[in-house]
Scaffold this active site. Structure first.
Site, short mmCIF file in Angstrom:
data_model
loop_
_atom_site.label_atom_id
_atom_site.label_comp_id
_atom_site.label_asym_id
_atom_site.label_seq_id
_atom_site.Cartn_x
_atom_site.Cartn_y
_atom_site.Cartn_z
N SER A 173 0.81 -1.21 0.00
CA SER A 173 0.00 0.00 0.00
C SER A 173 0.85 1.26 0.00
CB SER A 173 -0.89 0.02 1.25
OG SER A 173 -0.07 0.03 2.41
N ASN A 215 -0.07 11.47 12.68
CA ASN A 215 -1.34 10.86 12.26
C ASN A 215 -2.51 11.81 12.44
OD1 ASN A 215 0.54 8.62 13.46
ND2 ASN A 215 -0.82 7.52 12.05
N SER A 240 -3.38 6.08 3.87
CA SER A 240 -2.34 5.70 2.90
C SER A 240 -2.98 5.19 1.62
CB SER A 240 -1.42 4.63 3.49
OG SER A 240 -0.75 5.09 4.63
N HIS A 252 12.36 -5.35 -45.86
CA HIS A 252 12.84 -6.69 -45.49
C HIS A 252 14.37 -6.73 -45.41
CE1 HIS A 252 8.78 -8.38 -46.25
NE2 HIS A 252 8.78 -7.52 -47.27
N SER A 272 37.25 1.49 -28.41
CA SER A 272 37.87 0.21 -28.09
C SER A 272 39.12 0.42 -27.27
CB SER A 272 38.21 -0.55 -29.38
OG SER A 272 38.95 -1.72 -29.11
N SER A 273 39.36 -0.52 -26.36
CA SER A 273 40.58 -0.48 -25.57
C SER A 273 41.74 -1.14 -26.29
CB SER A 273 40.35 -1.19 -24.23
OG SER A 273 40.05 -2.57 -24.46
N LYS A 321 38.92 3.19 -33.34
CA LYS A 321 37.58 2.65 -33.49
C LYS A 321 36.56 3.56 -32.80
CE LYS A 321 35.24 -1.84 -33.48
NZ LYS A 321 33.89 -1.39 -33.17
N VAL A 322 35.45 3.79 -33.46
CA VAL A 322 34.35 4.58 -32.91
C VAL A 322 33.09 3.74 -32.97
CG1 VAL A 322 32.92 6.64 -33.19
CG2 VAL A 322 35.39 6.76 -33.61
N ASN A 323 32.37 3.68 -31.86
CA ASN A 323 31.17 2.85 -31.77
C ASN A 323 29.91 3.70 -31.63
OD1 ASN A 323 32.69 0.47 -31.86
ND2 ASN A 323 32.98 0.45 -29.64
N GLU A 381 23.49 2.40 -28.50
CA GLU A 381 23.50 1.22 -27.63
C GLU A 381 22.91 1.54 -26.26
OE1 GLU A 381 27.61 0.24 -27.90
OE2 GLU A 381 27.41 -0.61 -29.92
#
Length: 467
Positions: free
Chosen positions: A100, A133, A142, A190, A320-321, A326-328, A333
């Site tokens: 509740s 109260n 409540s 498709h 990337s390590s 590299k580029v992502n 994501e």
């Protein structure tokens, strides 16, 4: 005995030791000890909405002469601090508590009572002259307070966070569409080559998707405007004085700018949360739209040399390590993970909404936790995606022209002139022999070069201007 770092408070079960510097009281402390489950707390938006609800309730109680004006003023001032986020540190309870939300309602009652008493010169834990109260919770339960606050929190989060973020994303997509103009590219259905389209058409379609999602959420928001307040424990309104509900609604409207109304049936308002199932479904629909758009952009940007490569994605950080340079598509994501989480939240809401018994739904905390989390995540990711991905997209003109020119589905423009079967023959011949469509058509003597060039105009095909 209480030490220098704690104080003694009491509830109906007896004494409890509470940290001396905390505004919460005995019932909150018991909940902290009884529900050591997870790390998830109820979202701040819900707590702030609870402050608004207590502020409006104090005003309404004073107006109907159910509360002394001096006490009402002290309660209202303390509740305003809750609404403004000034007392967030005093709301420590997890999502995983009574279904509740009673513990969270009492957390608010205790914090507001102690802060109000402090403002009136009394020590924490005194429960006088303001009682959690008897005064802060006057005319409420409540079971109608938490549903009311759930609606208010969702309405405010939609209005102030998600809707502006979706509008921002739609505008960003529209701006890109205008900037891209009539650059022709191969359409795809498709995931196979299809007749040409322009980048403007694709991105304006994405903007329309986002606008549609935002519109559905705005329309659904109206179903959240009826509030449960006034039903008290089971929907019968026991202990709620005449005149309280209309005054409460007026006060909430004044504090929030929302056109709230009274729930048409208080028993349903306490016992069921079907509107949150609908809202969560619409949030899931928004997630599906964003995932589709982001997936398309990732697909067009895959490469840069060994993929589709029609769009260049902004390089926000190294990808990337181990692979230098590299580029992502990291923004995409992150967005897709958010969309997966929103889908999971919807399952949670469905299950919790179906789990109520008789006069009370007992999944309230997890329902609003899931819904507000989805709203927050979608708003955050929509804005980040717009600013850190969409705004930085650039077209690869050479690749666009190359792909559009190689598509065998340009043959579609020839079908009215040479017939479907002969056009298909030309397409199969070009595919089998690795030639262009133009070469295949001329070899088959279906058309002369001038007629082919007139009919097969990718831009005219995309914009419906073909002759």
């Amino acid at each position: 005995m209480s030490g220098p770092h704690d104080r003694e408070e009491r509830d109906s079960l007896g004494p409890v030791r509470v940290p001396a510097d905390r505004y919460w009281g005995a019932q909150t402390q018991r909940a902290l000890e009884n529900f050591p489950i997870g790390t998830e707390r109820l979202p701040p938006g819900l707590i702030h909405a609870l402050g608004l609800q207590k502020q409006a309730a104090a005003r309404a109680n004073v107006a109907v002469e159910a509360l002394d004006p001096e006490l009402g003023a002290a309660i209202e001032a303390a509740a305003r601090e809750v609404a403004d986020g000034l007392l967030d540190d005093h709301f420590p309870l997890p999502v995983w508590q009574s279904g509740s939300g009673t513990q969270t309602n009492m957390n608010a009652n205790e914090v507001i009572a102690n802060r109000a008493n402090e403002r009136l010169g009394q020590p924490l834990g005194a429960k006088a002259p303001v009682h959690p109260n008897d005064h802060v919770n006057r005319s409420q339960s409540s079971n109608d307070t938490i549903p009311t606050v759930m609606h208010l929190a969702a309405l405010l989060a939609l209005r102030d966070h998600l809707s502006p973020a979706l509008d921002h994303l739609a505008n960003s997509l529209s701006e890109r569409a205008a900037a891209f103009g009539d650059r022709v590219k191969s359409g795809r259905t498709h995931l196979q080559d299809a007749v040409p389209v322009t980048l403007r058409q694709e991105f304006q379609g994405y903007a329309a998707q986002v606008e549609g999602a935002a519109g559905r959420l705005r329309r659904l928001s109206t179903d959240l405007l009826p509030l449960a307040q006034g039903g008290t424990a089971v929907g019968s309104g026991l202990n709620c004085p005449p005149g309280f509900v209309p005054r409460f609604l007026a006060e909430v409207g004044g504090l929030t700018g929302l056109d709230v109304t009274e729930a048409p049936d208080h028993f349903a308002a306490n016992a069921a949360h079907d509107v949150f199932v609908d809202l969560s479904g619409a949030l899931g629909g928004t997630a599906a739209a964003l995932a589709k758009i982001a997936g398309d952009i990732r697909f067009m940007g895959c490469g840069p040399r060994c993929g589709i490569g029609e769009l260049a994605l902004p390089a926000n950080e190294p990808g990337s390590s181990i692979m230098p340079g590299k580029v992502n598509p990291s923004q995409i994501e992150a967005l897709l993970m958010v969309c997966a989480q929103v889908a999971g939240h919807h399952v949670t809401v469905q299950q919790a909404a179906a789990g109520g018994q008789m006069e009370l739904n007992t999944g309230k905390p997890v329902i609003i936790h899931a819904v507000l989390s989805s709203i927050r995540l979608l708003g955050d990711t929509a804005r980040s995606f717009a600013d850190r991905c969409v705004a930085g997209l650039t077209p690869e003109d050479d690749r666009l022209a190359e792909m559009a020119g190689r598509s065998l589905m340009l043959v579609t423009a020839l079908a009215p002139a040479v017939g479907y079967d002969r056009a298909a023959e030309a397409a199969h011949k070009a595919a089998h022999e690795g030639t262009t469509l133009r070469e295949a058509v001329l070899t088959l003597d279906l058309l002369d070069a001038e007629s082919f060039d007139r009919l097969v105009d990718p831009l005219a095909m995309a914009t419906g201007a073909g002759g």
